[in-house]
Design a protein around this motif. Structure first.
Motif, mmCIF file in Angstrom:
data_model
loop_
_atom_site.group_PDB
_atom_site.id
_atom_site.type_symbol
_atom_site.label_atom_id
_atom_site.label_comp_id
_atom_site.label_asym_id
_atom_site.label_seq_id
_atom_site.Cartn_x
_atom_site.Cartn_y
_atom_site.Cartn_z
ATOM 1 N N GLU A 258 0.842 -1.197 0.000
ATOM 2 C CA GLU A 258 0.000 0.000 0.000
ATOM 3 C C GLU A 258 0.875 1.244 0.000
ATOM 4 O O GLU A 258 1.984 1.250 0.541
ATOM 5 C CB GLU A 258 -0.907 0.017 1.234
ATOM 6 N N THR A 259 0.400 2.287 -0.651
ATOM 7 C CA THR A 259 1.073 3.578 -0.621
ATOM 8 C C THR A 259 0.001 4.670 -0.719
ATOM 9 O O THR A 259 -1.189 4.359 -0.738
ATOM 10 C CB THR A 259 2.103 3.697 -1.757
ATOM 11 N N VAL A 260 0.421 5.908 -0.780
ATOM 12 C CA VAL A 260 -0.522 7.032 -0.861
ATOM 13 C C VAL A 260 -0.174 7.892 -2.072
ATOM 14 O O VAL A 260 0.978 8.306 -2.238
ATOM 15 C CB VAL A 260 -0.488 7.888 0.418
ATOM 16 N N PHE A 261 -1.146 8.105 -2.930
ATOM 17 C CA PHE A 261 -0.996 9.042 -4.049
ATOM 18 C C PHE A 261 -1.147 10.437 -3.459
ATOM 19 O O PHE A 261 -2.239 10.851 -3.075
ATOM 20 C CB PHE A 261 -2.068 8.767 -5.113
ATOM 21 N N GLN A 262 -0.041 11.162 -3.396
ATOM 22 C CA GLN A 262 -0.027 12.410 -2.621
ATOM 23 C C GLN A 262 0.627 13.529 -3.418
ATOM 24 O O GLN A 262 1.806 13.468 -3.754
ATOM 25 C CB GLN A 262 0.743 12.183 -1.317
ATOM 26 N N VAL A 263 -0.164 14.555 -3.757
ATOM 27 C CA VAL A 263 0.366 15.722 -4.458
ATOM 28 C C VAL A 263 -0.214 16.973 -3.788
ATOM 29 O O VAL A 263 -1.378 17.326 -4.022
ATOM 30 C CB VAL A 263 -0.001 15.712 -5.962
ATOM 31 N N PRO A 264 0.557 17.645 -2.958
ATOM 32 C CA PRO A 264 0.040 18.847 -2.291
ATOM 33 C C PRO A 264 -0.064 20.027 -3.247
ATOM 34 O O PRO A 264 0.848 20.275 -4.038
ATOM 35 C CB PRO A 264 1.081 19.103 -1.195
ATOM 36 N N PHE A 265 -1.195 20.708 -3.203
ATOM 37 C CA PHE A 265 -1.427 21.941 -3.966
ATOM 38 C C PHE A 265 -1.011 21.776 -5.436
ATOM 39 O O PHE A 265 -0.271 22.590 -5.980
ATOM 40 C CB PHE A 265 -0.678 23.114 -3.325
ATOM 41 N N PHE A 266 -1.506 20.697 -6.054
ATOM 42 C CA PHE A 266 -1.065 20.390 -7.414
ATOM 43 C C PHE A 266 -1.469 21.470 -8.419
ATOM 44 O O PHE A 266 -0.827 21.638 -9.458
ATOM 45 C CB PHE A 266 -1.597 19.021 -7.855
ATOM 46 N N ASP A 267 -2.554 22.220 -8.123
ATOM 47 C CA ASP A 267 -2.959 23.292 -9.037
ATOM 48 C C ASP A 267 -2.918 24.654 -8.346
ATOM 49 O O ASP A 267 -3.554 25.614 -8.785
ATOM 50 C CB ASP A 267 -4.356 23.023 -9.590
ATOM 51 N N GLY A 268 -2.168 24.722 -7.260
ATOM 52 C CA GLY A 268 -2.053 25.972 -6.518
ATOM 53 C C GLY A 268 -2.962 26.084 -5.330
ATOM 54 O O GLY A 268 -2.707 26.855 -4.413
ATOM 55 N N SER A 269 -4.040 25.267 -5.320
ATOM 56 C CA SER A 269 -4.983 25.364 -4.197
ATOM 57 C C SER A 269 -5.403 23.992 -3.677
ATOM 58 O O SER A 269 -5.546 23.786 -2.476
ATOM 59 C CB SER A 269 -6.226 26.156 -4.605
ATOM 60 N N ARG A 270 -5.606 23.037 -4.587
ATOM 61 C CA ARG A 270 -6.089 21.715 -4.173
ATOM 62 C C ARG A 270 -4.940 20.731 -3.960
ATOM 63 O O ARG A 270 -3.905 20.825 -4.618
ATOM 64 C CB ARG A 270 -7.051 21.146 -5.224
ATOM 65 N N SER A 271 -5.161 19.807 -3.018
ATOM 66 C CA SER A 271 -4.188 18.758 -2.750
ATOM 67 C C SER A 271 -4.858 17.395 -2.897
ATOM 68 O O SER A 271 -6.076 17.268 -2.713
ATOM 69 C CB SER A 271 -3.608 18.889 -1.334
ATOM 70 N N LEU A 272 -4.064 16.388 -3.217
ATOM 71 C CA LEU A 272 -4.563 15.018 -3.335
ATOM 72 C C LEU A 272 -3.842 14.124 -2.340
ATOM 73 O O LEU A 272 -2.621 14.218 -2.174
ATOM 74 C CB LEU A 272 -4.344 14.474 -4.751
ATOM 75 N N GLU A 273 -4.590 13.256 -1.686
ATOM 76 C CA GLU A 273 -4.012 12.266 -0.772
ATOM 77 C C GLU A 273 -4.920 11.038 -0.805
ATOM 78 O O GLU A 273 -5.907 10.967 -0.077
ATOM 79 C CB GLU A 273 -3.875 12.832 0.641
ATOM 80 N N ILE A 274 -4.578 10.078 -1.680
ATOM 81 C CA ILE A 274 -5.451 8.929 -1.942
ATOM 82 C C ILE A 274 -4.703 7.631 -1.641
ATOM 83 O O ILE A 274 -3.693 7.335 -2.290
ATOM 84 C CB ILE A 274 -5.896 8.915 -3.418
ATOM 85 N N PRO A 275 -5.162 6.840 -0.675
ATOM 86 C CA PRO A 275 -4.530 5.534 -0.434
ATOM 87 C C PRO A 275 -4.732 4.624 -1.650
ATOM 88 O O PRO A 275 -5.817 4.563 -2.224
ATOM 89 C CB PRO A 275 -5.279 4.992 0.791
ATOM 90 N N VAL A 276 -3.666 3.945 -2.055
ATOM 91 C CA VAL A 276 -3.723 3.024 -3.190
ATOM 92 C C VAL A 276 -3.073 1.708 -2.771
ATOM 93 O O VAL A 276 -1.946 1.705 -2.266
ATOM 94 C CB VAL A 276 -2.987 3.577 -4.431
ATOM 95 N N THR A 277 -3.767 0.603 -2.948
ATOM 96 C CA THR A 277 -3.223 -0.702 -2.599
ATOM 97 C C THR A 277 -2.683 -1.389 -3.849
ATOM 98 O O THR A 277 -2.998 -1.011 -4.978
ATOM 99 C CB THR A 277 -4.286 -1.599 -1.964
ATOM 100 N N ARG A 278 -1.886 -2.422 -3.617
ATOM 101 C CA ARG A 278 -1.397 -3.214 -4.741
ATOM 102 C C ARG A 278 -2.569 -3.849 -5.484
ATOM 103 O O ARG A 278 -2.543 -3.974 -6.709
ATOM 104 C CB ARG A 278 -0.418 -4.281 -4.272
ATOM 105 N N GLY A 279 -3.611 -4.219 -4.740
ATOM 106 C CA GLY A 279 -4.803 -4.779 -5.374
ATOM 107 C C GLY A 279 -5.467 -3.791 -6.322
ATOM 108 O O GLY A 279 -5.914 -4.159 -7.408
ATOM 109 N N ASP A 280 -5.518 -2.502 -5.899
ATOM 110 C CA ASP A 280 -6.061 -1.464 -6.786
ATOM 111 C C ASP A 280 -5.262 -1.389 -8.082
ATOM 112 O O ASP A 280 -5.823 -1.327 -9.185
ATOM 113 C CB ASP A 280 -6.020 -0.093 -6.101
ATOM 114 N N LEU A 281 -3.927 -1.368 -7.933
ATOM 115 C CA LEU A 281 -3.065 -1.260 -9.111
ATOM 116 C C LEU A 281 -3.238 -2.463 -10.030
ATOM 117 O O LEU A 281 -3.312 -2.322 -11.261
ATOM 118 C CB LEU A 281 -1.600 -1.131 -8.689
ATOM 119 N N GLU A 282 -3.301 -3.660 -9.449
ATOM 120 C CA GLU A 282 -3.403 -4.857 -10.270
ATOM 121 C C GLU A 282 -4.736 -4.917 -11.007
ATOM 122 O O GLU A 282 -4.806 -5.426 -12.133
ATOM 123 C CB GLU A 282 -3.172 -6.096 -9.413
#
Length: 592
Positions: A258-282
């Motif tokens: 498992e890891t976290v898809f994490q991009v703070p303030f990717f467009d200057g205001s919004r941030s992303l923090e989404i848990p992603v498992t190996r099962g999701d990827l597969e």
């Protein structure tokens, strides 16, 4: 001397035969892999490799990657690419340059590394291409080499190079081998037959639009749909940041659950923090992997062979690190694939072997044996650091650079280990010796350690104090190769049995060491009063989380907590650097 070059979609590498051994050459940072990226500045300046990738944060539209996909292609084939324009001659251009001109910059960098490492100008090269490259694509590759100042003496098929790297020319007469090559931008499955030392491609099938880049795009599309993002409306900078994070998540999940898809303030205001498992990827990758298997079926049918007719199946390309890919290949061919070579380095190593044959350094390819177990040294924290992986064909050599772990340290103990476990204590000790050096601040002393196994299976360990050039050489003997089969089986069995707990301990140990280094620095910086009240609260909460995770002894929570603390202190660290630079400038001006 002739260079062996893998000009890859995502990464490239260069090697030579030195003293009878095919080796890949590292740059000034000790890295044998060079990203196939080029930055073209508006003023005509050019940067290649990691320097180019660092430009993506500020100048994403002028950083070119995956150029190999465009090599030798007609305008009609690439007209839908947003980054490609049509030149006055009707041929594709990228920022005004032909694809082979961009690739030439990558080849120039590889040549520069080789010239620097070998202390002489080398002007001839063997360059690899996918087996299904047509004449136009092969000619474009040769032109790129010529533009880089190289005489291309041979264009070598990548599956043939991979087979040479894996030592498959040592199989019995009329051996048949499948090479599954899934890289960053392309895929192909090649069936080769070896007879009297010559590899013949019986059949190949592939796709120049099927690779790790496409899986990155699938991950990004999944994130965009989940978060209701309109990718077409994103700025180039935001798109680059999301794409880079997609790639990081893909790579992380090859070794983690498992890891976290994490991009703070990717467009200057919004941030992303989404848990992603190996099962999701597969789940996301399943159609992508199935596309490769369709090409496998076609190549097998074209060659007129069944899975049971194959003597070996080898994996090449960074994307083959994914467990789901390896399971799919194993299931399709009915046998475990050979993963004994580094997936990113195998093709370059094979090209180097071919170069050595052509320049006479290797009169014939002699690959006598393989290492039965991995060889490495103990590093700080009691970890096993592998230099030569299990099943590496000998003769071989490999090395790495190490630094001192404490201020004032005057020597380093080199403990030579053999085994498959993550912690040094669980492996076998083959020898131990001390390397002395002048006292230095933590991380400043540099000691290079190289393992070399000759054709007789004799292991020689060399440690060099970089500052003085003083060498310490210890011959371990043939213990590295002459290992009882039962002992090998026992060690491998234990590594499988304890795989999860070993990896958890390794992850915890690495995270603990980073935490022990980070926490005092954070407390010191907080004491300087540069943090805003909001930042201070966030950092103190992250510190508490790290301390609790360390006390609980859980690997993944500690790793995640350390990462959160690292992220929470980024802005503060940047201000601290700015302040130090301002003070230094003021002091300098004052002196002047």
């Amino acid at each position: 001397m002739i260079l062996g070059i893998d000009l890859g979609t995502t990464n490239s590498a260069v090697g030579v035969v030195d003293s009878g051994f095919p080796i890949l050459l590292a740059d000034e940072d000790g890295r044998r892999i060079t990203p196939s990226a080029v930055w073209l500045g508006q003023d005509g300046s050019i940067e290649v490799g990691r320097k180019a990738l660092r430009r993506r944060a500020v100048d994403p539209e002028r950083v070119l990657t995956s150029v190999k996909r465009l090599m030798g292609r007609r305008w009609e084939e690439v007209s839908t690419e947003s980054s490609v324009s049509r030149g006055v001659d009707g041929l594709p251009r990228i920022l005004g340059k032909r694809p082979e001109e961009v690739s030439a910059e990558i080849l120039k960098e590889l040549k520069r590394i080789a010239d620097w490492r070998m202390g002489t100008s080398i002007t001839k090269a063997v360059i690899t291409v996918p087996a299904y490259f047509n004449d136009g694509q092969r000619a474009a590759t040769k032109r790129a080499g010529e533009l880089a100042g190289l005489e291309v003496v041979r264009i070598l098929n990548e599956p043939t190079a991979a087979a040479l790297a894996y030592g498959l020319d040592k199989l019995q007469e009329k051996s048949r081998v499948a090479v599954y090559d899934l890289g960053g931008g392309t895929f192909d499955l090649s069936i080769l037959e070896m007879q009297e030392g010559v590899f013949q491609v019986l059949a190949t099938h592939g796709d120049t639009r099927l690779g790790g880049d496409d899986l990155d795009a699938i991950i990004l599309a999944w994130v965009a749909e989940r978060e209701s993002l309109d990718v077409a409306q994103l700025s180039p900078d935001a798109l680059v940041r999301l794409t880079v994070e997609s790639e990081r998540v893909k790579i992380a999940l090859a070794g983690e659950e498992e890891t976290v898809f994490q991009v703070p303030f990717f467009d200057g205001s919004r941030s992303l923090e989404i848990p992603v498992t190996r099962g999701d990827l597969e789940t996301l990758a399943s159609p992508w992997i199935n596309r490769t298997l369709r090409h496998c079926r076609q190549a097998m049918a074209d060659a007129g062979v069944m899975p049971e007719d194959l003597d070996a199946v080898v994996l090449v390309g960074g994307s083959t690190r994914m467990p789901a890919v390896r399971r799919a290949v194993s299931g399709f061919f009915g046998k475990e694939p050979d993963v004994s070579q580094h997936p990113d380095e195998a093709i370059a190593l094979g090209a180097t072997v071919q170069a050595g044959v052509l320049d006479g350094s290797l009169r014939r390819v002699v690959l006598l044996d393989v290492t039965p177990l991995s060889l490495g040294i103990e590093t700080f924290g009691g970890l096993m650091n592998v230099l030569i992986p299990r099943n590496t064909t000998i003769p071989c050599k490999a090395g790495e650079m190490f630094t001192n772990a404490a201020d004032g340290q005057r020597s380093m103990k080199v403990r030579v280990l053999q085994g498959e476990r993550e912690m040094a204590r669980d492996n076998w000790e083959l020898g131990v010796f001390e390397v002395a050096f002048d006292a230095a601040a933590k991380g400043q002393a540099r000691v290079g350690v190289q393992f070399r196994i000759d054709e007789n299976g004799i292991l020689e360990v060399l440690a060099r104090d970089v500052s003085t050039g003083t060498d310490t050489v210890v011959t371990i003997g043939s213990a590295a190769v002459d290992v009882d089969d039962e002992a090998v089986g026992k060690m491998v069995g234990e590594s499988v049995e304890h795989a999860f707990e070993d990896m958890a301990e390794r992850i915890f140990t690495e995270a603990r060491m980073k935490a022990e280094e980070l926490l005092p620095a954070v407390r010191m910086v907080l004491g300087q009063g540069l943090a805003t009240p909001e930042e201070k609260g966030e950092i103190e909460a992250a510190v508490t989380e790290v301390e609790e995770a360390m006390a609980n002894g859980a690997a993944n929570p500690l790793k995640a907590a350390v990462k959160r603390l690292d992220t929470a202190t980024e802005a503060l660290a940047a201000r601290l650097v700015e302040k130090a630079m301002e003070e230094a400038l003021e002091k300098r001006l004052g002196i002047g």
